[in-house]
Write a protein that holds these residues in place. Structure first.
Motif, PDB file in Angstrom:
ATOM      1  N   UNK A 190      37.892  26.838  39.054  1.00 61.67           N
ATOM      2  CA  UNK A 190      39.288  26.469  39.255  1.00 61.67           C
ATOM      3  C   UNK A 190      39.910  25.977  37.951  1.00 61.67           C
ATOM      4  N   UNK A 191      40.934  26.677  37.460  1.00 62.96           N
ATOM      5  CA  UNK A 191      41.765  26.296  36.311  1.00 62.96           C
ATOM      6  C   UNK A 191      40.953  25.853  35.093  1.00 62.96           C
ATOM      7  N   UNK A 192      40.085  26.734  34.574  1.00 63.86           N
ATOM      8  CA  UNK A 192      39.311  26.369  33.389  1.00 63.86           C
ATOM      9  C   UNK A 192      40.164  26.389  32.122  1.00 63.86           C
ATOM     10  N   UNK A 193      39.792  25.587  31.152  1.00 67.07           N
ATOM     11  CA  UNK A 193      40.446  25.671  29.847  1.00 67.07           C
ATOM     12  C   UNK A 193      40.170  27.055  29.258  1.00 67.07           C
ATOM     13  N   UNK A 194      41.116  27.613  28.510  1.00 69.18           N
ATOM     14  CA  UNK A 194      40.917  28.974  27.982  1.00 69.18           C
ATOM     15  C   UNK A 194      39.594  29.146  27.239  1.00 69.18           C
ATOM     16  N   UNK A 195      39.183  28.117  26.506  1.00 69.94           N
ATOM     17  CA  UNK A 195      37.933  28.237  25.747  1.00 69.94           C
ATOM     18  C   UNK A 195      36.709  28.219  26.655  1.00 69.94           C
ATOM     19  N   UNK A 196      36.869  27.750  27.894  1.00 68.36           N
ATOM     20  CA  UNK A 196      35.743  27.680  28.830  1.00 68.36           C
ATOM     21  C   UNK A 196      35.782  28.768  29.901  1.00 68.36           C
ATOM     22  N   UNK A 197      36.858  29.548  29.943  1.00 72.51           N
ATOM     23  CA  UNK A 197      37.028  30.531  31.008  1.00 72.51           C
ATOM     24  C   UNK A 197      35.985  31.644  30.897  1.00 72.51           C
ATOM     25  N   UNK A 198      35.289  31.960  31.987  1.00 72.54           N
ATOM     26  CA  UNK A 198      34.260  33.002  31.942  1.00 72.54           C
ATOM     27  C   UNK A 198      34.834  34.420  31.891  1.00 72.54           C
ATOM     28  N   UNK A 199      36.120  34.585  32.205  1.00 65.24           N
ATOM     29  CA  UNK A 199      36.787  35.883  32.124  1.00 65.24           C
ATOM     30  C   UNK A 199      38.290  35.632  32.191  1.00 65.24           C
ATOM     31  N   UNK A 200      39.057  36.710  32.131  1.00 61.28           N
ATOM     32  CA  UNK A 200      40.506  36.574  32.335  1.00 61.28           C
ATOM     33  C   UNK A 200      40.923  37.188  33.665  1.00 61.28           C
ATOM     34  N   UNK A 201      39.961  37.383  34.576  1.00 62.28           N
ATOM     35  CA  UNK A 201      40.269  37.890  35.907  1.00 62.28           C
ATOM     36  C   UNK A 201      40.617  36.701  36.803  1.00 62.28           C
ATOM     37  N   UNK A 202      41.903  36.547  37.048  1.00 63.44           N
ATOM     38  CA  UNK A 202      42.404  35.382  37.765  1.00 63.44           C
ATOM     39  C   UNK A 202      42.605  35.684  39.244  1.00 63.44           C
ATOM     40  N   UNK A 203      42.353  34.681  40.060  1.00 63.00           N
ATOM     41  CA  UNK A 203      42.590  34.798  41.501  1.00 63.00           C
ATOM     42  C   UNK A 203      44.097  34.763  41.744  1.00 63.00           C
ATOM     43  N   UNK A 204      44.602  35.781  42.423  1.00 61.94           N
ATOM     44  CA  UNK A 204      46.013  35.821  42.777  1.00 61.94           C
ATOM     45  C   UNK A 204      46.144  35.531  44.276  1.00 61.94           C
ATOM     46  N   UNK A 205      47.333  35.528  44.784  1.00 54.24           N
ATOM     47  CA  UNK A 205      47.575  34.911  46.077  1.00 54.24           C
ATOM     48  C   UNK A 205      47.198  35.647  47.335  1.00 54.24           C
ATOM     49  N   UNK A 206      46.058  36.336  47.366  1.00 58.28           N
ATOM     50  CA  UNK A 206      45.580  36.975  48.586  1.00 58.28           C
ATOM     51  C   UNK A 206      44.066  36.795  48.693  1.00 58.28           C
ATOM     52  N   UNK A 207      43.624  36.309  49.851  1.00 61.60           N
ATOM     53  CA  UNK A 207      42.210  36.062  50.095  1.00 61.60           C
ATOM     54  C   UNK A 207      41.847  36.626  51.469  1.00 61.60           C
ATOM     55  N   UNK A 208      40.755  37.345  51.568  1.00 65.80           N
ATOM     56  CA  UNK A 208      40.193  37.714  52.871  1.00 65.80           C
ATOM     57  C   UNK A 208      38.882  36.949  53.001  1.00 65.80           C
ATOM     58  N   UNK A 209      38.819  36.090  54.000  1.00 72.56           N
ATOM     59  CA  UNK A 209      37.698  35.161  54.117  1.00 72.56           C
ATOM     60  C   UNK A 209      37.019  35.259  55.478  1.00 72.56           C
ATOM     61  N   UNK A 210      35.734  34.974  55.489  1.00 76.20           N
ATOM     62  CA  UNK A 210      35.004  34.872  56.744  1.00 76.20           C
ATOM     63  C   UNK A 210      35.163  33.437  57.273  1.00 76.20           C
ATOM     64  N   UNK A 211      35.000  33.234  58.580  1.00 83.65           N
ATOM     65  CA  UNK A 211      35.285  31.911  59.156  1.00 83.65           C
ATOM     66  C   UNK A 211      34.329  30.812  58.717  1.00 83.65           C
ATOM     67  N   UNK A 212      33.214  31.168  58.091  1.00 81.30           N
ATOM     68  CA  UNK A 212      32.288  30.137  57.598  1.00 81.30           C
ATOM     69  C   UNK A 212      32.930  29.242  56.542  1.00 81.30           C
ATOM     70  N   UNK A 213      34.042  29.663  55.978  1.00 84.05           N
ATOM     71  CA  UNK A 213      34.722  28.862  54.951  1.00 84.05           C
ATOM     72  C   UNK A 213      35.187  27.523  55.528  1.00 84.05           C
ATOM     73  N   UNK A 214      35.472  27.473  56.836  1.00 86.72           N
ATOM     74  CA  UNK A 214      35.999  26.237  57.423  1.00 86.72           C
ATOM     75  C   UNK A 214      34.981  25.101  57.393  1.00 86.72           C
TER      76      UNK A 214
END
Length: 290
Positions: A190-214
């Motif tokens: 979540x929101x890493x500093x640019x020097x610490x970011x593992x990639x530039x692939x950012x999460x955008x506003x769509x998620x498909x999740x299984x109910x175990x997340x609750x």
């Protein structure tokens, strides 16, 4: 395998970037030309085959409920004037399977999603954020549902962003690709500093999740911004069952900040038959001032 039928639209944020407009008005009701931003999200859900939608609201969000309800006086007035065209437009927002749940305190996106536990039950579901408008031949939500049908697991939409902007997003640490657009993920950050970011692939506003997340959200501690972050719970979920990242290659409009909102309004305005020529002429007339 359970069908993806339900979507959650978190709409409980305070909208501080748009003050003073959002002091007494829901940010999600700010219009792109003549349509509230949240209506674009609902339309994407319906176009993707979603049947039931829960909108998680907060204080000053009642106008959202009113927008998706009938307005008998307005409808009668338009009918008397023979404005069938406008009746058809407002009819698009009525009679939908929409439900509302209030988030009492703004504790973060993770807590907003947790409010939907009873609504979702034991089914996979989609989370759709109102700050991102997605345009593609196939709606992004439908693309995620198709990816779920293949992977039988959670899929999170991602997109490349400038590396210096990674501290504004959740970012993935990708491993080997599962397929052309689908990545295995080592971790979600979540929101890493640019020097610490593992990639530039950012999460955008769509998620498909299984109910175990609750179950994970119920025990999730505070993260960035002292809020319960959905990304942190997703990272924990990834340790017990696979969570994939799905790369979106369409067009994303960020309406969560003033510049992105204005850019989106102009681009959408240029697609409106009744105003596009006048808007083009105006933009050309001020070209020398820019």
């Amino acid at each position: 395998m359970a069908k993806v039928r339900k979507a959650i639209i978190p709409a409980a944020g305070l909208g501080t970037r748009f003050l003073p407009a959002t002091k007494a008005m829901a940010k999600e009701m700010l219009p792109i030309v003549n349509k509230p931003t949240i209506q674009f999200i609902v339309e994407e859900a319906l176009a993707s085959g979603i049947e039931d939608i829960l909108i998680v609201t907060g204080k000053s969000k009642r106008p959202i409920e009113d927008h998706f309800d009938s307005n008998v006086e307005l409808e009668s007035n338009l009918a008397d004037k023979g404005r069938d065209d406008l009746l058809e437009i407002i009819g698009e927002t009525v009679g939908l399977n929409l439900f509302f749940k209030r988030q009492s305190y703004p504790k973060g996106l993770g807590d907003a999603v947790l409010q939907a536990k009873a609504f979702v039950g034991d089914e996979p579901f989609v989370v759709m954020l109102g700050d991102d408008l997605m345009v593609d031949e196939v709606p992004l939500t439908k693309q995620l549902i198709d990816a779920y049908d293949v992977t039988k697991a959670s899929n999170i939409a991602v997109m490349p962003v400038p590396h210096e902007d990674t501290d504004k997003y959740g970012v993935i640490d990708p491993e080997a690709q599962f397929s052309e657009k689908i990545y295995n993920v080592k971790q979600f950050v979540e929101k890493p500093k640019p020097e610490d970011a593992p990639s530039n692939l950012a999460i955008i506003g769509r998620y498909l999740l299984t109910p175990e997340i609750f179950d994970l959200l119920e025990t999730q501690g505070e993260g960035a911004g002292n809020e319960i972050q959905l990304t942190d719970a997703i990272d924990r979920l990834n340790k017990t069952q696979r969570v994939f990242a799905y790369e979106f290659t369409g067009r994303r409009y960020d309406v969560g900040n003033k510049l992105g909102y204005m850019q989106t309004s102009i681009e959408y305005g240029l697609e409106q038959d009744d105003i596009k020529e006048g808007l083009k002429e105006y933009l050309l007339s001020i070209e020398d001032e820019l």
